[in-house]
Design a protein around this motif. Structure first.
Motif, PDB file in Angstrom:
ATOM      1  N   ILE A   1       0.656  -8.023  -8.372  1.00 39.45           N
ATOM      2  CA  ILE A   1       0.703  -9.319  -9.055  1.00 39.45           C
ATOM      3  C   ILE A   1       0.597  -9.182 -10.576  1.00 39.45           C
ATOM      4  CG2 ILE A   1      -1.778  -9.829  -9.100  1.00 39.45           C
ATOM      5  CD1 ILE A   1      -1.127 -12.668  -8.228  1.00 39.45           C
ATOM      6  N   ALA A   2       0.212  -8.004 -11.056  1.00 38.91           N
ATOM      7  CA  ALA A   2      -0.076  -7.829 -12.483  1.00 38.91           C
ATOM      8  C   ALA A   2       1.078  -8.228 -13.409  1.00 38.91           C
ATOM      9  CB  ALA A   2      -0.507  -6.386 -12.746  1.00 38.91           C
ATOM     10  N   PRO A   3       2.323  -7.788 -13.161  1.00 34.86           N
ATOM     11  CA  PRO A   3       3.403  -8.207 -14.072  1.00 34.86           C
ATOM     12  C   PRO A   3       3.637  -9.719 -14.048  1.00 34.86           C
ATOM     13  CG  PRO A   3       4.052  -6.270 -12.829  1.00 34.86           C
ATOM     14  CD  PRO A   3       2.797  -6.777 -12.197  1.00 34.86           C
ATOM     15  N   GLY A   4       3.473 -10.328 -12.882  1.00 35.69           N
ATOM     16  CA  GLY A   4       3.732 -11.761 -12.765  1.00 35.69           C
ATOM     17  C   GLY A   4       2.738 -12.636 -13.504  1.00 35.69           C
ATOM     18  N   ILE A   5       1.535 -12.141 -13.734  1.00 40.31           N
ATOM     19  CA  ILE A   5       0.517 -12.929 -14.449  1.00 40.31           C
ATOM     20  C   ILE A   5       0.327 -12.459 -15.885  1.00 40.31           C
ATOM     21  CG2 ILE A   5      -0.702 -13.506 -12.317  1.00 40.31           C
ATOM     22  CD1 ILE A   5      -2.767 -11.369 -12.992  1.00 40.31           C
ATOM     23  N   GLY A   6       1.204 -11.536 -16.325  1.00 40.44           N
ATOM     24  CA  GLY A   6       1.177 -11.098 -17.713  1.00 40.44           C
ATOM     25  C   GLY A   6       0.155 -10.036 -18.032  1.00 40.44           C
ATOM     26  N   LEU A   7      -0.450  -9.425 -17.011  1.00 38.08           N
ATOM     27  CA  LEU A   7      -1.449  -8.392 -17.257  1.00 38.08           C
ATOM     28  C   LEU A   7      -0.821  -7.063 -17.661  1.00 38.08           C
ATOM     29  CD1 LEU A   7      -4.428  -7.464 -17.135  1.00 38.08           C
ATOM     30  CD2 LEU A   7      -4.071  -6.925 -14.718  1.00 38.08           C
ATOM     31  N   ALA A   8       0.383  -6.784 -17.138  1.00 42.67           N
ATOM     32  CA  ALA A   8       1.030  -5.496 -17.406  1.00 42.67           C
ATOM     33  C   ALA A   8       2.537  -5.632 -17.251  1.00 42.67           C
ATOM     34  CB  ALA A   8       0.490  -4.436 -16.455  1.00 42.67           C
ATOM     35  N   GLU A   9       3.254  -4.666 -17.856  1.00 42.95           N
ATOM     36  CA  GLU A   9       4.711  -4.640 -17.709  1.00 42.95           C
ATOM     37  C   GLU A   9       5.147  -3.743 -16.552  1.00 42.95           C
ATOM     38  OE1 GLU A   9       3.455  -6.149 -21.240  1.00 42.95           O
ATOM     39  OE2 GLU A   9       3.336  -3.976 -20.984  1.00 42.95           O
ATOM     40  N   ALA A  10       4.226  -2.941 -16.038  1.00 50.50           N
ATOM     41  CA  ALA A  10       4.548  -2.026 -14.935  1.00 50.50           C
ATOM     42  C   ALA A  10       3.301  -1.836 -14.091  1.00 50.50           C
ATOM     43  CB  ALA A  10       5.038  -0.679 -15.468  1.00 50.50           C
ATOM     44  N   ILE A  11       3.506  -1.345 -12.884  1.00 51.16           N
ATOM     45  CA  ILE A  11       2.369  -1.024 -12.019  1.00 51.16           C
ATOM     46  C   ILE A  11       2.578   0.371 -11.446  1.00 51.16           C
ATOM     47  CG2 ILE A  11       2.128  -3.448 -11.352  1.00 51.16           C
ATOM     48  CD1 ILE A  11       3.087  -2.454  -8.484  1.00 51.16           C
ATOM     49  N   CYS A  12       1.503   0.952 -10.918  1.00 47.99           N
ATOM     50  CA  CYS A  12       1.600   2.188 -10.146  1.00 47.99           C
ATOM     51  C   CYS A  12       0.728   2.014  -8.913  1.00 47.99           C
ATOM     52  CB  CYS A  12       1.145   3.394 -10.962  1.00 47.99           C
ATOM     53  SG  CYS A  12       1.392   4.963 -10.098  1.00 47.99           S
ATOM     54  N   ASP A  13       1.357   2.101  -7.740  1.00 45.84           N
ATOM     55  CA  ASP A  13       0.629   1.843  -6.506  1.00 45.84           C
ATOM     56  C   ASP A  13       1.264   2.621  -5.360  1.00 45.84           C
ATOM     57  OD1 ASP A  13      -1.424   0.735  -5.066  1.00 45.84           O
ATOM     58  OD2 ASP A  13      -0.439  -1.200  -4.744  1.00 45.84           O
ATOM     59  N   LEU A  14       0.572   2.650  -4.218  1.00 48.32           N
ATOM     60  CA  LEU A  14       1.115   3.303  -3.033  1.00 48.32           C
ATOM     61  C   LEU A  14       2.254   2.477  -2.454  1.00 48.32           C
ATOM     62  CD1 LEU A  14      -2.100   4.486  -1.155  1.00 48.32           C
ATOM     63  CD2 LEU A  14      -0.580   5.824  -2.608  1.00 48.32           C
ATOM     64  N   VAL A  15       3.301   3.168  -2.031  1.00 49.29           N
ATOM     65  CA  VAL A  15       4.483   2.518  -1.469  1.00 49.29           C
ATOM     66  C   VAL A  15       4.816   3.189  -0.144  1.00 49.29           C
ATOM     67  CG1 VAL A  15       6.921   1.973  -1.804  1.00 49.29           C
ATOM     68  CG2 VAL A  15       5.367   2.002  -3.773  1.00 49.29           C
ATOM     69  N   SER A  16       5.060   2.373   0.875  1.00 51.78           N
ATOM     70  CA  SER A  16       5.540   2.905   2.156  1.00 51.78           C
ATOM     71  C   SER A  16       6.982   2.486   2.363  1.00 51.78           C
ATOM     72  CB  SER A  16       4.653   2.422   3.306  1.00 51.78           C
ATOM     73  OG  SER A  16       3.358   2.961   3.197  1.00 51.78           O
ATOM     74  N   SER A  17       7.194   1.225   2.704  1.00 50.49           N
ATOM     75  CA  SER A  17       8.561   0.733   2.917  1.00 50.49           C
ATOM     76  C   SER A  17       9.163   0.125   1.658  1.00 50.49           C
ATOM     77  CB  SER A  17       8.562  -0.315   4.028  1.00 50.49           C
ATOM     78  OG  SER A  17       7.845  -1.475   3.615  1.00 50.49           O
ATOM     79  N   GLY A  18       8.328  -0.312   0.739  1.00 44.94           N
ATOM     80  CA  GLY A  18       8.826  -0.973  -0.467  1.00 44.94           C
ATOM     81  C   GLY A  18       8.944  -2.474  -0.320  1.00 44.94           C
ATOM     82  N   SER A  19       8.628  -3.014   0.852  1.00 45.65           N
ATOM     83  CA  SER A  19       8.784  -4.451   1.084  1.00 45.65           C
ATOM     84  C   SER A  19       7.834  -5.282   0.226  1.00 45.65           C
ATOM     85  CB  SER A  19       8.581  -4.773   2.568  1.00 45.65           C
ATOM     86  OG  SER A  19       7.286  -4.384   2.990  1.00 45.65           O
ATOM     87  N   THR A  20       6.609  -4.782   0.010  1.00 50.73           N
ATOM     88  CA  THR A  20       5.652  -5.523  -0.815  1.00 50.73           C
ATOM     89  C   THR A  20       6.138  -5.625  -2.258  1.00 50.73           C
ATOM     90  OG1 THR A  20       3.824  -4.756   0.574  1.00 50.73           O
ATOM     91  CG2 THR A  20       3.255  -5.647  -1.586  1.00 50.73           C
ATOM     92  N   LEU A  21       6.708  -4.527  -2.758  1.00 48.86           N
ATOM     93  CA  LEU A  21       7.277  -4.574  -4.107  1.00 48.86           C
ATOM     94  C   LEU A  21       8.394  -5.607  -4.182  1.00 48.86           C
ATOM     95  CD1 LEU A  21       7.544  -0.770  -5.068  1.00 48.86           C
ATOM     96  CD2 LEU A  21       5.763  -2.406  -5.724  1.00 48.86           C
TER      97      LEU A  21
END
Length: 297
Positions: A157-177
């Protein structure tokens, strides 16, 4: 130590203490692996620890982020934990075995509308993550200066609320992204569950660990192979045998019908379909594929 679990003397060589995730994505697969290894664990509701009824093993149920510290401190002798946690926490422990489950990747993602050509896009940007050590190591390696915002949970949610321009997180299928309007652009780490150990195991504990590793490796080999039975015309028998290396060589038995033989072998999962197609082309018939429960070599 918190959660009511305390260190016991290192001289207790008759039992091995294993830490696993008390809840989350690795919990069920960890217990499943122990069961496949023939180890019975009673996991009651909200229990912090349990003993195996048929193997010298005591299991602690802990937060995954805490497991490397518990193992370093010898509160637990070994642990099942994600590689991402191991390398983020950077404790003095050894990775003994990759377990083959919990596979995912630690990736950087940006909004789908961004034009991302290469890692230089991140220069001067803000990156939200729960893995500041791994992200900083990546940025240092690439010579990029960026601002890391460490947050736990709901990183997407960070880019959507203006906290960051990018994120780094665990990805499995990519559906959450995708659901959060993000796209994956860089992979920092390929991760899966691993077995870690304390570096000061007593000889008796190491002997128990060796027995556990033998069982784990047998289960893993079984999952990566299939047992195949087929009928082969004797005229093409040598050609068919050449396609089936097996663990040593295929087993060949004569059939009641003259001119035919039954061939038994083991095929690796990675080459399975390619070999099956070649077997059919060589005249093999009645091909049966059987899963393997354990594989001892």
């Amino acid at each position: 130590m918190n959660q009511g679990i305390q260190s016991t003397p290192s001289g207790d060589e008759g039992k091995l203490k294993l830490a696993i995730q008390k809840s989350g994505r690795l919990h069920d697969d960890s217990l499943k692996l122990l069961k496949e290894c023939g180890i019975d664990i009673s996991n009651g509701v909200n229990k912090l620890k349990s003993e195996a009824s048929n193997f010298p093993l005591e299991v602690f149920f802990l937060r995954d982020d805490d497991i490397p510290q518990y193992v370093e401190d010898a509160v637990a002798d070994i642990g099942f934990v994600g590689e991402n946690v191991v390398y983020e926490k950077n404790k003095k422990i050894d990775v003994v075995e990759k377990l083959g489950f919990g596979k995912c990747r630690l990736s950087i993602a940006v909004t789908r509308g961004d034009v991302y050509d290469d890692v230089n896009f991140l220069e001067g940007k803000r990156i939200a993550t729960s893995y500041p050590v791994l992200v900083q190591n990546f940025l240092n390696e690439k010579g990029i200066n960026a601002e890391i915002h460490e947050i736990s949970g709901s990183v997407e949610i960070a880019p959507g609320i203006g906290l960051a321009e990018a994120i780094c997180d665990l990805v499995s299928s990519g559906s959450t992204l995708f659901m959060n309007g993000l796209k994956e652009v860089e992979t920092i780490l390929q991760s899966q569950a691993v077995l870690i150990r304390n570096r000061q195991l007593a000889p008796g504990q190491q002997a128990i660990l060796d027995k556990l590793l033998f069982r784990i490796q047998s289960v893993k080999k079984a999952k990566n192979n299939k047992y195949v039975l087929l009928n082969a015309p004797n005229d093409n028998l040598q050609q068919i045998i050449s396609l089936l290396p097996g663990m040593k060589s295929p087993t060949v038995l004569p059939l009641a019908e003259e001119g035919w033989s039954s061939v038994h072998s083991v095929i690796s999962e990675s080459t399975f379909w390619d070999i099956i197609e070649k077997l059919k082309a060589a005249g093999a018939q009645g091909i049966l594929v059987v899963p393997i429960e354990k594989m001892i070599i």
